[in-house]
Every structure is written in structure tokens, then in C-alpha cells.
Design an enzyme around this catalytic site. Structure first.
Site, PDB file in Angstrom:
ATOM      1  N   GLU A  55       1.184  -1.350  -0.148  1.00 25.33           N
ATOM      2  CA  GLU A  55      -0.310  -0.429   0.039  1.00 25.33           C
ATOM      3  C   GLU A  55       0.646   1.432  -0.108  1.00 25.33           C
ATOM      4  O   GLU A  55       1.878   1.196   0.378  1.00 25.33           O
ATOM      5  CB  GLU A  55      -0.997   0.153   1.651  1.00 25.33           C
ATOM      6  CG  GLU A  55      -1.568   1.213   1.419  1.00 25.33           C
ATOM      7  CD  GLU A  55      -2.318   1.321   2.554  1.00 25.33           C
ATOM      8  OE1 GLU A  55      -3.354   2.258   2.989  1.00 25.33           O
ATOM      9  OE2 GLU A  55      -2.302   0.350   3.607  1.00 25.33           O
ATOM     10  N   LYS A  61     -10.044   3.223  -3.152  1.00 25.99           N
ATOM     11  CA  LYS A  61      -9.517   3.245  -1.945  1.00 25.99           C
ATOM     12  C   LYS A  61     -11.703   3.638  -1.477  1.00 25.99           C
ATOM     13  O   LYS A  61     -11.449   4.796  -1.745  1.00 25.99           O
ATOM     14  CB  LYS A  61      -8.944   2.928  -0.540  1.00 25.99           C
ATOM     15  CG  LYS A  61      -9.624   2.575   0.917  1.00 25.99           C
ATOM     16  CD  LYS A  61      -8.349   2.774   1.769  1.00 25.99           C
ATOM     17  CE  LYS A  61      -8.758   1.751   2.863  1.00 25.99           C
ATOM     18  NZ  LYS A  61      -7.572   1.769   4.124  1.00 25.99           N
ATOM     19  N   CYS A  96      -6.013  -1.730   2.527  1.00 22.93           N
ATOM     20  CA  CYS A  96      -5.869  -2.056   4.462  1.00 22.93           C
ATOM     21  C   CYS A  96      -7.007  -2.655   4.836  1.00 22.93           C
ATOM     22  O   CYS A  96      -7.066  -4.260   4.442  1.00 22.93           O
ATOM     23  CB  CYS A  96      -5.530  -0.127   4.738  1.00 22.93           C
ATOM     24  SG  CYS A  96      -5.329  -0.419   6.576  1.00 22.93           S
TER      25      CYS A  96
END
Length: 529
Positions: free
Chosen positions: A291, A355, A408
Site C-alpha cells: 500500500e 480505496k 488495508c
């Protein structure tokens, strides 16, 4: 001291002693979660929760308030012990955030404990004598845990069903009933020893509740053993993965001045040979980086893209996390997404995912503009906070099945992580657990992502900055992994997906039915009394 005397001493406890018993029991319960996985401890701590409810005041509302107080203390102990590692993130930039560390270490558990308080208080409202009160507890506490996982963007971290993630035979049950169904079962099973201390008048055969709990536990293990036996690991032909784990310090990872050193490290690691038969990245069809890999906007750094193109060989794709500048971003008003790029061998961008489920206080602030006027910033210090993507979506990746990127903690929302009608062939979870140091947090994160793979029947490929990076098959077997806190590369084949699980087909309907039946059983006992 007999079990009955222990139970009575807990029921009769008051004041600070009652609160201390609840806090200690809650803190010990955290040992059921990764990396300890000492779930039998819950056979000790959950009966304490039952006895605290038993010992609450006699009146319905006064009893509910007393039970809620005990529930809050239990939850506070559980979340402080289980989430202490959130404080590490505030030490990455200690000059800016160290004073806010107590908010994370004590404030977050204090908030999350409100759900445990709600669950125990609501259970006390419908409390009955005898084993049926276990159903009151499991019903109301499961509903409270569900609310914790959904309200205010949701935070289902360490919900009680995760206690069953080890051994792997027990973890298979998440493919059957989901994490909320497993939470309901966990509470009922682990609380069952409380009945052994009941008055024989209320419970003529007190051992039956524990026996039923153990039978259910054995049945879950039996189901898991059969599922593992009938689903051996098989692999997608022609797909060779390499996960690069750089183990970068956070202050270096987000420092633009260090961009050359960061890129040099990535390139060196990615092309590392791992044995006499290895040719580095030449053997790889898909290279995966973690990430927010770069301390810069990748598409605004042509030299970095050229270095990537020079690294990749024909037939090799790069899947990487990166911060992506929004089209409307300006120097005066920088806006960005936390994204995943798929990059072709010529350095061109093949696909992008932004995201969707952002981390409160990490990637954005609630009431962002107001709080920024007081000088507050989220941990990533992005002015205005990150922008959220429009929706989760599966992505086409050359030379591999369609993948679902999860950034995440998007991987911990079982039941909501994979969009309906877009079943991918594999899950790719890029993450940066370096915020939390060498602690229990990354182990818990990995365990919950692994539960998602089991619930979906999909392989999981996980790239983490500091670990735990891993390849997991669709029933949760770890094919290969890099431990926490090491630098390295991980090479693996890609496991095949299996058929959709029973949980995917029926969802939480069996749980809803169980809650209704439990409430009916409790109500029936109340009317009898």
C-alpha cells in the site's frame, strides 16, 4: 474455593471490585485473538460476564444499567489489551501526534466498550434464570457487535467470532455462518460453564448447557476437517507471483526527499534471486508491491515509471499501492486517493482502483474542514483528507484471473468486501501495517483478512510493507508467508478459487433465524417464571 463460591463472590461484588473483575476478565479475553489464539480462556472469562449480569440490581432498568456498567468495563479491558498497538501510529511523527496518543489507547476502547455495555445491558432487560439466559446474552451481545461493525463506518476488529480462527478446522465455520454467526456461537459456547454454578432448582441438569456447547464446538471442528480434506490446494496454470516486502520505516516511506532511496530499494528487492534456479523478476508474471508504496505521486514522476518499465520484463505486470492525485488537485488544494495501480511492462497504467472504505482519523477526519481550522490533521497529514472511491470493483489483470483489490482494512469487512455479481478469481490485499510496529496488530489484521478468504472461498494474496505478507488458499492454508519486520520477497503460485461458500449463498439469514428462535426461547422462560 468451589465454582459456586467463585460465582457468588463475583455476583456480590460491588463498586471498584466489580469494575476490576470486569476489566481483568475483558483484558484476559484479548488473549483469544491473534497472535496468541488462546481461545479456551473465554471458557473462564465469559462466565464471569454472565455472573456479573446475574449480580446486577434487581429492578429491570436499574439492573440493566448495572449490567451495562459491567459490560463497559469488560469491553474497555478487552479493547485496551487488544488494540493498544493503535498508539504506535502516534509515535511515527511524535512531535505532531504524541499528545493525542492517549486518545487512541484509551479513547477508542472507551468508545468501543459502549457496544459491549449496550449488549450486556439489553441482555439484562430480558434476563431469565437458567441456561436460557445464555441465549439472551449471545443474542444481544451479537447484535451489539454487529452494530459496532457497521455504525459510523464500522470497526468489526476482534469481534468475538475471530476467536475461532485457530485451529484451521474451526476457522472453516466462517464459510458456513459468517463472522456474525460465528460470534453468536462463540458467545453462547464460551458462556456455557456459567450454568454449572446455577441453583439446582433453576437448572436441574446444569451440565447440559456445557455439553451442548462442546457438541456444537466438536461439530464445527468436524465440518472443518471434512472441508479441508475435500479442498486440496490447486494452482492457476502459468501464474507466478512475487510479493515484495520492503520493511520501510514510516518516516522514510512518506518522505519525498528519500524517493530515490525508496525506489532503489524496491527495484533491488524485486529483482532479487532467491535460489540457484531463480532468475529474479524474469520468472515472475505478477509483481506485487504494498500500500501507498511511493513518497510521491507516481504518475507525476516519469523517471520512476521509466525505472519500473526497465524492471518489468515482457509478460510481467506490476500491482502496486500508490497515492493518486485527484484530477481536481492543485498546489493550493491537494486532493488524493489511496489507490492500486496495475502497470504494464511498458510502464503504462492498465487499471486503477481507489480505496472506498477510508480509515477515520487515519485517512480523513470526521468534520474534516471544521477540525482542520483548529489545526488537527489525520495521521497521513493529507490536507483535506483522502477522497473515497466510488465503489469496490473487480479488475482485469493480464495473464491472470480477475482480481479484487482491497486496501488495508477493507479486507476485514466480511460479507461486504466483495461486490455482488463481480466474483473475482483472487483477492489482493495491499497494506501498510508499519504504522503499528512489532505488535499484535498486524497479526490480528492478517488473521481477519485470512477469514475473508475462507468466507469467500477465494485465494488471498497479501503485500504488506513490514509484514505479514502471504499467499493463502481459499480454505485458509498459508501457502507461503514473510513474517513481521523483515525485508524480502515471497515467490508463489496462485491458488485456484473454489465454489461459492454456503455463507455467500444464504448470507446472514441463518443468524437472523437463530436470533429470533433465541428470543422466543427466552420469552417462553420469562412467561413461565
Amino acid at each position: 474455593m468451589t465454582l459456586i463460591r467463585i460465582a457468588h463472590s463475583i455476583m456480590l461484588a460491588s463498586g471498584w471490585r466489580r469494575a476490576a473483575i470486569a476489566i481483568v476478565a475483558g483484558a484476559l479475553s484479548a488473549l483469544a485473538m491473534a497472535p496468541f489464539n488462546a481461545w479456551p480462556i473465554l471458557f473462564v472469562t465469559f462466565p464471569v460476564l454472565v455472573w456479573l449480569a446475574d449480580g446486577s440490581a434487581a429492578g429491570r432498568w436499574s439492573g440493566a444499567m448495572a449490567a451495562a456498567g459491567a459490560g463497559w468495563c469488560f469491553g474497555f479491558g478487552f479493547f485496551v489489551a487488544g488494540l493498544y498497538w493503535t498508539g504506535y501510529a502516534f509515535l511515527v511523527d511524535a512531535k505532531t501526534f504524541a499528545l493525542l496518543m492517549p486518545v487512541a489507547v484509551a479513547g477508542l476502547p472507551a468508545y468501543l466498550a459502549l457496544y459491549t455495555a449496550l449488549g450486556l445491558g439489553a441482555a439484562r432487560l430480558i434476563w431469565v434464570r437458567g441456561p436460557e439466559r445464555l441465549l439472551a446474552l449471545s443474542t444481544m451481545l451479537t447484535c451489539a457487535e454487529w452494530l459496532r461493525g457497521h455504525l459510523l463506518s464500522g470497526f468489526p476488529w476482534n469481534t468475538f467470532g475471530y476467536a475461532f480462527m485457530q485451529p484451521l478446522v474451526l476457522a472453516q465455520s466462517v464459510s458456513l455462518v459468517g463472522i456474525w454467526g460465528l460470534t453468536f456461537l462463540a458467545i453462547a459456547i464460551f458462556a456455557s460453564p456459567a450454568v454449572l454454578a446455577d441453583d439446582p432448582v433453576d437448572t436441574p441438569r446444569p451440565y447440559r448447557a456445557l455439553l451442548i456447547g462442546l457438541v456444537i464446538l466438536a461439530s464445527l471442528a468436524g465440518y472443518g476437517a471434512v472441508r479441508l480434506l475435500t479442498h486440496p490446494t490447486t494452482y492457476v496454470s502459468g501464474v507466478n507471483l512475487r510479493i515484495m516486502q520492503p520493511n520501510l520505516q514510516q518516516d522514510e516511506k512518506f518522505n519525498y526527499v528519500a524517493k530515490d532511496q525508496v525506489m532503489a530499494r524496491y527495484l533491488r528487492l524485486s529483482d532479487r534471486t532467491t535460489g540457484p534456479q531463480s532468475s529474479g523478476v524474469r520468472d515472475v508474471t505478477h509483481l506485487i508491491w504494498p500500500e501507498s508504496a511511493f513518497p510521491f505521486f507516481l504518475t507525476r514522476e516519469p523517471e520512476a515509471l521509466a525505472q519500473i518499465a526497465n524492471l518489468l520484463k515482457p509478460g510481467t505486470e506490476l500491482i502496486t499501492g500508490a497515492v493518486r492525485a485527484a484530477p481536481s488537485s492543485t498546489a493550493q488544494n491537494p486532493r488524493a486517493y489511496n489507490s492500486v495501480y496495475v502497470i504494464d511492462p511498458d510502464g503504462s497504467i492498465h487499471g486503477i482502483y481507489d480505496k472506498v472504505h477510508l480509515v477515520p482519523f487515519g485517512e480523513y477526519l470526521p468534520l474534516q474542514r471544521i477540525l482542520e481550522q483548529f489545526g488537527l490533521r489525520q495521521l497521513t497529514k493529507m490536507v483535506g483528507g483522502f477522497l473515497a472511491g466510488d465503489r469496490r470493483r473487480a479488475m482485469d489483470v493480464p495473464h491472470a484471473p480477475k482480481m479484487l483489490p482491497l486496501i488495508c482494512y477493507e479486507a476485514i469487512f466480511l460479507g461486504n468486501a466483495v461486490p455482488q455479481g463481480e466474483r473475482p478469481g483472487w483477492l489482493v490485499n495491499v497494506t501498510n501495517d508499519g504504522w503499528f510496529g512489532i505488535s499484535t496488530g498486524p497479526h490480528q489484521h492478517f488473521q481477519q483478512a485470512r477469514a475473508l478468504a475462507i468466507a469467500e472461498g477465494l485465494p488471498l494474496v497479501r503485500a504488506a510493507n513490514t509484514g505479514i505478507s502471504a499467499v493463502v488458499d481459499p480454505v485458509g492454508r498459508i501457502v507461503n508467508a514473510l513474517p513481521l519486520g523483515v525485508e524480502g520477497v515471497l515467490d508463489s503460485k496462485l491458488p485456484n478459487a473454489i465454489e461459492p461458500t454456503y455463507f455467500l449463498i444464504v448470507g446472514d439469514y441463518p443468524l437472523v433465524l437463530s436470533l429470533i428462535v433465541s428470543l422466543f426461547a427466552v420469552s417462553r422462560r420469562r412467561f413461565r417464571s
